[in-house]
Structure formats: C-alpha cells, structure tokens
Design a protein around this motif. Structure first.
Motif, mmCIF file in Angstrom:
data_model
loop_
_atom_site.group_PDB
_atom_site.id
_atom_site.type_symbol
_atom_site.label_atom_id
_atom_site.label_comp_id
_atom_site.label_asym_id
_atom_site.label_seq_id
_atom_site.Cartn_x
_atom_site.Cartn_y
_atom_site.Cartn_z
ATOM 1 N N VAL A 59 1.836 6.740 -6.792
ATOM 2 C CA VAL A 59 0.808 7.693 -7.219
ATOM 3 C C VAL A 59 1.313 9.117 -6.988
ATOM 4 C CG1 VAL A 59 -1.473 8.628 -6.706
ATOM 5 C CG2 VAL A 59 -1.151 6.161 -6.863
ATOM 6 N N LEU B 19 1.013 4.075 -2.910
ATOM 7 C CA LEU B 19 0.757 5.484 -2.599
ATOM 8 C C LEU B 19 1.921 6.352 -3.075
ATOM 9 C CD1 LEU B 19 -0.875 5.421 0.939
ATOM 10 C CD2 LEU B 19 -1.811 6.515 -1.100
ATOM 11 N N MET C 252 -8.137 6.549 -7.028
ATOM 12 C CA MET C 252 -7.330 7.744 -7.308
ATOM 13 C C MET C 252 -6.585 7.584 -8.627
ATOM 14 S SD MET C 252 -5.716 8.519 -3.579
ATOM 15 C CE MET C 252 -4.433 9.608 -4.160
ATOM 16 N N VAL C 253 -6.109 6.359 -8.882
ATOM 17 C CA VAL C 253 -5.362 6.118 -10.097
ATOM 18 C C VAL C 253 -6.307 6.127 -11.303
ATOM 19 C CG1 VAL C 253 -3.980 4.415 -11.359
ATOM 20 C CG2 VAL C 253 -3.579 4.813 -8.921
ATOM 21 N N CYS D 167 -8.410 0.948 1.880
ATOM 22 C CA CYS D 167 -7.362 1.860 1.403
ATOM 23 C C CYS D 167 -6.976 1.529 -0.024
ATOM 24 C CB CYS D 167 -6.119 1.764 2.287
ATOM 25 S SG CYS D 167 -6.373 2.545 3.884
ATOM 26 N N VAL E 119 -6.996 3.962 -3.234
ATOM 27 C CA VAL E 119 -5.831 4.197 -4.084
ATOM 28 C C VAL E 119 -6.174 3.867 -5.533
ATOM 29 C CG1 VAL E 119 -3.509 3.415 -4.659
ATOM 30 C CG2 VAL E 119 -4.131 3.866 -2.275
ATOM 31 N N ILE F 78 -7.239 -2.111 5.288
ATOM 32 C CA ILE F 78 -6.282 -2.128 4.176
ATOM 33 C C ILE F 78 -7.014 -2.258 2.848
ATOM 34 C CG2 ILE F 78 -4.468 -3.496 3.077
ATOM 35 C CD1 ILE F 78 -3.517 -4.113 5.969
ATOM 36 N N LEU G 214 0.833 -1.204 0.000
ATOM 37 C CA LEU G 214 0.000 0.000 0.000
ATOM 38 C C LEU G 214 0.865 1.251 0.000
ATOM 39 C CD1 LEU G 214 -2.774 1.366 0.311
ATOM 40 C CD2 LEU G 214 -2.500 1.153 2.769
#
Lengths: 164, 141
Positions: free
Chosen positions: A15, A12, B14-15, B7, B11, B4, A8
C-alpha cells in the motif's frame, strides 16, 4: 500467526509503495536530468500551470515571484505564510545559478522571458513554428504540457516532445 | 489474532477507499449554517448557484470562464491553458473533500472573479449547484 504478521507487513508495504509511486508509475526511464519535484511545490504551484523546474529561474527571480503571489500574473495565487516559506526555501535551494534579470537588472518573473527560453524555443527549433504559442492547442508559452508530454513529471527530454 | 484481523480490515479499507476527511454535504451544511447567521431564513439554492457560477460579477471572468458551465466536464485555465478537472463531486471524487482546499480555492478564485471574498450564502449556493449538477457515480460517501 507469524505468517499472518508477515502477510500484514507485506500488504502494508505494498500500500505504501503504491501510494508513494502514484499508482505504480516509475521514473526509472527518466534520462537522469530532472530531480524529483518537491510534492508540496507540485501540489501548490502545479494546479493552474505545470510545476516549472526550479532551476529555470534564479534565486532573486523566485524571491520576487513568491513575494507577490497575491497578484500572480493577474491571478490570486496566495498561500498562507508557512506554506509560502516552505516553498520558497525549496525554490531557493533548487534555483538556477545564472542570473535571470531583465535589461535593467531587475529579476524576471517569467521563465518564458529568459534568454534561455527564448533561444531554446525560437521558430524553427525542434519543429517550432511561428505562432505556435498562440494556437488553440497551446494558447500560452507557459503551457509546457501542450508539447512536453512529461512536463507534469518534470521531464522535458527531446524524445517526449510532440508539437500539436 | 483479533488484533491482526482488525489490522487487516483497516488495511483493506485503506486500499478500498481513500481516507477522505470530509464529504461534499459537510460543506453545504457548514456554509448554509454560516449564512443563517446573517439571514435566518437562508436556504441554499442550486439554481441560484448555477446562475451565479455562470455570471460575471463586475470583472472579466465568471467561474465558468475556466470551469465551463457544466461542472461534469473538464475546464481549462483561461491564462495558462492547463486542463482543470471537473468540479462536480459526483464526477470527480476529489472535489469538496478537504476544508483546506475548499477554503484556499474559494479565497483565490473569488478574488479573481468578484474582487473580494465570497459570502457564506454564495458559497452555499455554488456548493449546492456542484453537488446537484451531476449525480454521484460511486461510493466514497
């Protein structure tokens, strides 16, 4: 669990880095001169024209330019007060050290009227020909990107010039 | 583990898609509602917006002077020559996505083209035209 957390964190970071570098382009090949332009400056002042290198005008000239954005060379380029102040602070910090005044000592508003610009862009220099700035492809001496391929990124090196 | 997974989903989102604050239709709705304050029967018209976009309003420029008459193609700044990305949100996903940008550019460009700020009705019509001018090509709605 540890592995998932690490994964993760990695994604991150990937990104964040992709966002920061604008899609993976890096400026390492820059020949060292131009400092990275301020992102707010680029966004607000780089929409209608290239975000010009701040060092090409003096502090007095930038003060005059930012002080009349509502009548910016015939166009309304007004900004709210806070943004104008932020951009002016950046320009003052990065401005050139030499005066860019006209013959009467008033600060010039146009980079293209400075002695430096006129000299560096005189006909014959680097393949420039008379009338190039009025040509359909260029249209105005303020259209840096027409010849300086890296202008949008603040790059004006001789190896990145292509005169149309 | 649930955290997790959540999350990871965030993510991934977001991508996949930029976090747009607003959608083009939000602006149409907003300007239309505002225009109804002055005229209860007002309804935005893409056709009226197209005419308005292409017309001069007592000064030298129309919107189309720089943006061209086709919102699906790139324009060119009349003074500086710099390229301007297409105005249609169906072609350029960055258009009509930020209240700050929409408000800033209407304020500036209306003063240049009309010598005053645009009315809510004018903005509603032109937004309707920009949305109608080119079909959406992708997600992000």
């Amino acid at each position: 669990m540890k592995a998932a957390t690490a994964l993760l964190a990695l994604s991150l970071a990937a990104v964040a880095s992709a966002m920061a570098s604008g899609g993976g382009q890096r400026d390492d090949d820059e020949r060292g001169r131009a400092a990275a332009l301020d992102p707010t400056y680029v966004e607000e002042c780089g929409a209608c024209h290239v975000a010009y290198p701040p060092e090409l005008l003096s502090r007095d000239s930038w003060t005059a330019v930012v002080g009349q954005l509502g009548r910016h060379f015939g166009v309304d380029a007004s900004l709210d007060t806070a943004l104008a102040a932020e951009i002016n602070a950046y320009l003052q910090a990065q401005a050139g050290v030499y005066a860019t005044d006209d013959s009467e000592g008033q600060p010039l508003l146009r980079i293209t009227e400075t002695d430096w610009f006129r000299h560096a862009h005189r006909p014959g220099e680097d393949g420039l020909y008379r009338g190039v700035f009025d040509s359909e492809a260029v249209r105005s001496p303020s259209n840096c990107g027409a010849c300086h391929l890296g202008a949008a990124r603040g790059r004006y090196g001789e190896d990145e010039i292509r005169i149309p | 583990m649930e955290t997790i997974r959540a999350c990871v989903v965030v993510v991934a989102a977001m991508v996949a898609a930029p976090a747009w604050a607003e959608r083009p239709a939000d602006f149409l709705q907003r300007f239309e509602a505002e225009a109804r304050g002055a005229d209860a029967a007002f309804s935005a018209s893409a056709e009226r917006g197209r005419n308005w976009f292409e017309s001069r309003h007592g000064r030298d420029w129309s919107c189309s002077t720089c943006h061209t008459k086709d919102p699906a193609v790139s324009g060119r700044h009349e003074v500086t020559g710099k390229s301007i990305d297409p105005m249609a949100p169906g072609i350029n996903a960055e258009r009509l996505r930020s209240a700050r940008q929409v408000s800033k550019w209407f304020r500036r460009n209306c003063r240049d083209v009309l010598g005053r700020e645009c009315s809510a009705a004018e903005k509603a019509d032109v937004v309707a035209w920009l949305i109608a001018a080119a079909p959406s090509t992708g997600d992000g709605q």
